[in-house]
Design a protein around this motif. Structure first.
Motif: not given
Length: 197
Positions: A106-117
């Protein structure tokens, strides 16, 4: 020392340039490497048993690098008998499942917005699931050797960041179905800080 399955996959990603381009091993595979970093043997009970390989990277870094992996990761994974897992968003592949085993990448990245898209990581040529608080975990990573055949140099989060992040995640898992995972997160937090002071 890495098991053969993990060693093959992580070594192939290192050769492709994943870690050179900002990829950071997180979760179980990072936890397994802390013994060498902290100078003591970590017991691998139920808190360390999983076949998953999770990688995280900053979306903005991936764009700013203007560089890319040596070989498309879809091709690398295909050679290792991994198939893309369909995503809710068309043409946004962020997970690969091994066809003859249970291993999941799995690849992940930080979310800097309200949703985790789902976001794109151009340097790695993949998409990634964005998650809150992940930026704290993967900021300022350290290098660690993965012992498998000739070895691979990978990036992992700093142990103190790993520990704090596990406490944050455990606190977010307050519902009944997540209590076991929360307990595991707190145990990993404790284990990753012993000896780091």
């Amino acid at each position: 020392m890495a098991d053969a399955q993990t060693g093959q996959v992580v070594s192939a990603m290192e050769r492709a340039g994943v870690f050179r381009l900002g990829g950071t091993l997180v979760e179980t595979q990072a936890f397994r490497l802390y013994g060498g970093e902290l100078g003591f043997r970590i017991g691998f009970g139920s808190s360390a048993v999983t076949d998953d390989i999770d990688l995280a990277s900053f979306e903005r870094l991936s764009i700013a690098l203007e560089d890319a992996v040596e070989e498309p990761l879809s091709k690398v994974f295909s050679q290792l008998k991994f198939a893309p897992v369909p995503s809710r968003e068309k043409n946004k592949i962020w997970r690969w499942q091994q066809t003859d085993r249970t291993t999941l990448i799995e690849f992940l990245t930080p979310s800097f917005e309200e949703n985790e898209g789902i976001r794109d990581l151009p340097a790695l040529g993949v998409s990634a699931q964005s998650l809150h608080h992940l930026n704290f975990l993967i900021a300022d990573p350290i290098q660690a050797p993965l012992l498998y055949r000739s070895g691979a140099l990978v990036q992992i989060p700093r142990p103190e960041r790993f520990a704090v992040h596990k406490l944050i995640v455990a606190d977010r898992r307050r519902s009944d179905p997540s209590r076991l995972k929360a307990r595991k997160d707190r145990k990993r937090s404790r284990d990753s800080t012993v000896g780091s002071a």
